[in-house]
Design a protein around this motif. Structure first.
Motif, mmCIF file in Angstrom:
data_model
loop_
_atom_site.group_PDB
_atom_site.id
_atom_site.type_symbol
_atom_site.label_atom_id
_atom_site.label_comp_id
_atom_site.label_asym_id
_atom_site.label_seq_id
_atom_site.Cartn_x
_atom_site.Cartn_y
_atom_site.Cartn_z
ATOM 1 N N GLU A 1 15.388 -18.350 24.048
ATOM 2 C CA GLU A 1 14.084 -18.681 24.634
ATOM 3 C C GLU A 1 13.563 -17.440 25.337
ATOM 4 O O GLU A 1 14.252 -16.846 26.173
ATOM 5 N N GLU B 1 17.214 -4.643 25.772
ATOM 6 C CA GLU B 1 17.358 -5.166 27.135
ATOM 7 C C GLU B 1 17.991 -4.123 28.053
ATOM 8 O O GLU B 1 17.641 -4.021 29.232
ATOM 9 N N ARG C 1 2.609 -17.609 23.137
ATOM 10 C CA ARG C 1 3.647 -16.609 23.380
ATOM 11 C C ARG C 1 3.711 -15.538 22.300
ATOM 12 O O ARG C 1 4.507 -14.615 22.389
ATOM 13 N N THR D 1 11.994 -14.961 27.867
ATOM 14 C CA THR D 1 11.687 -14.937 29.290
ATOM 15 C C THR D 1 10.211 -14.559 29.456
ATOM 16 O O THR D 1 9.534 -14.188 28.486
ATOM 17 N N LYS D 2 9.711 -14.639 30.664
ATOM 18 C CA LYS D 2 8.331 -14.227 30.921
ATOM 19 C C LYS D 2 8.155 -12.758 30.559
ATOM 20 O O LYS D 2 7.154 -12.363 29.944
ATOM 21 N N GLY E 1 9.969 -11.229 28.364
ATOM 22 C CA GLY E 1 10.072 -11.185 26.909
ATOM 23 C C GLY E 1 8.767 -11.497 26.217
ATOM 24 O O GLY E 1 8.436 -10.902 25.185
ATOM 25 N N ARG F 1 20.587 -19.971 25.519
ATOM 26 C CA ARG F 1 20.860 -21.382 25.783
ATOM 27 C C ARG F 1 21.887 -21.862 24.782
ATOM 28 O O ARG F 1 21.633 -21.900 23.589
ATOM 29 N N GLN G 1 16.233 -5.503 31.957
ATOM 30 C CA GLN G 1 16.102 -6.936 32.211
ATOM 31 C C GLN G 1 16.078 -7.698 30.895
ATOM 32 O O GLN G 1 15.770 -7.124 29.844
ATOM 33 N N PRO G 2 16.428 -8.978 30.921
ATOM 34 C CA PRO G 2 16.570 -9.735 29.672
ATOM 35 C C PRO G 2 15.227 -10.068 29.020
ATOM 36 O O PRO G 2 14.234 -10.330 29.690
ATOM 37 N N PHE H 1 15.440 -12.498 26.549
ATOM 38 C CA PHE H 1 15.681 -13.889 26.193
ATOM 39 C C PHE H 1 16.591 -14.562 27.210
ATOM 40 O O PHE H 1 17.434 -13.908 27.839
ATOM 41 N N GLU H 2 16.413 -15.863 27.312
ATOM 42 C CA GLU H 2 17.408 -16.712 27.946
ATOM 43 C C GLU H 2 18.308 -17.246 26.838
ATOM 44 O O GLU H 2 17.822 -17.765 25.839
#
Length: 298
Positions: free
Chosen positions: A58, A41, A137, A60-61, A63, A52, A46-47, A49-50
């Motif tokens: 989760e 990252e 995905r 990310t787009k 990702g 949670r 930029q990430p 994953f999110e």
């Protein structure tokens, strides 16, 4: 500089949905996986994953895009290693639709592990909706599922076709018939498999005839449906059928064909169309295909 280790840990975390579970599968420490992801990252800015809390990772787009690229790179490296004589341990992420798992997956796994020595399999049990997302995905390599709700970006190969059947207790009034109609089933309390997309697929044949079964019980488990029907709590309609007509609690179940013309359900091997398949996934798909072929069963 991006390393193979970072890509390998990133893919494992995406498939497991958790750095902790990925570390367990890879037999490394959880901080090692988390550090590899943070390093990636940092290089991308930029990430991937999110995070949670209590729910894991989760994608990310961004990702999702990078996962497809990572799998392609790792696939090429595997091919290079294979061509050079090295033999990396094959690994397969295999998803399956929850209701069909017990009836066909163990036999498939036994064949895979027999024909692919050293194979490590990461299993993912899903409902139809979650399974479609995992394929789209690129989180899983392959999936065994019904051909329901799969997006256009997913390729599929038909392995078998199943006709629906009615399920009821042996002492039920309809059980003495050779077959039943949808109209007859709709006259009795109905037990519904309550999973995304599955419930709608099961109800559509009734709705097309203007019928509305009286759903008295709902469950996500096919075995629960069979056991409740065996205990006289209602009737149901299923596609998945074990090789025996006994419920989980030891009671006999009567299974009858449906008299009406109803759509069959196709069992398929599904995989993402956009990304190249790993060597392990290609080999596994060939073995799965042969397992269901008539010639293999002759």
């Amino acid at each position: 500089m991006i390393s193979f280790r970072q890509l390998h840990y990133f893919i494992a975390a995406a498939q497991a949905g958790s750095a902790t579970r990925a570390a367990e599968r890879l037999n490394v420490s959880q901080p090692s996986v988390s550090t590899a992801i943070r390093e990636l990252e940092g290089q991308f800015g930029q990430p991937l994953f999110e995070r949670r809390q209590a729910l894991g990772l989760e994608l990310t787009k961004f990702g999702v895009e990078k996962l497809a690229e990572a799998r392609a790179v790792v696939g090429r490296l595997e091919h290079f290693a294979s061509a050079s004589g090295a033999e990396p341990a094959p690994r397969l992420s295999l998803a399956y639709f929850a209701t069909i798992g017990p009836s066909c997956l163990p036999q498939v796994l036994a064949k895979l592990l027999r024909d692919m020595p050293g194979l490590q399999v990461d299993l993912r049990e899903c409902d139809l909706d979650a399974l479609s997302r995992s394929l789209e995905r690129g989180i899983v390599d392959l999936a065994l599922t019904y051909d329901v709700g799969l997006p256009a970006s997913v390729s599929r190969e038909v392995l078998a076709e199943y006709q629906p059947h009615a399920v009821m207790a042996t002492e039920h009034p309809l059980a003495r018939q050779p077959d039943v109609s949808l109209a007859e089933l709709a006259q009795y309390p109905f037990i519904l498999v309550d999973l995304p997309l599955s419930r709608e697929f099961l109800m559509v044949p009734f709705w097309q005839q203007g019928l509305s079964p009286n759903v008295v019980l709902r469950t996500a488990s096919v075995e629960m449906v069979r056991s409740m029907a065996a205990n006289g709590l209602g009737v149901s309609m299923l596609f998945t059928r074990p090789r025996h007509d006994m419920s989980h609690d030891g009671k006999p179940v009567t299974c009858l064909p449906i008299r009406d013309r109803t759509p069959c359900q196709r069992l398929v091997a599904a995989y993402a169309s956009g990304a190249p398949m790993s060597l392990a996934a290609k080999a596994a798909l060939s073995i799965i295909r042969s397992h269901f072929s008539p010639a293999d069963k002759a």
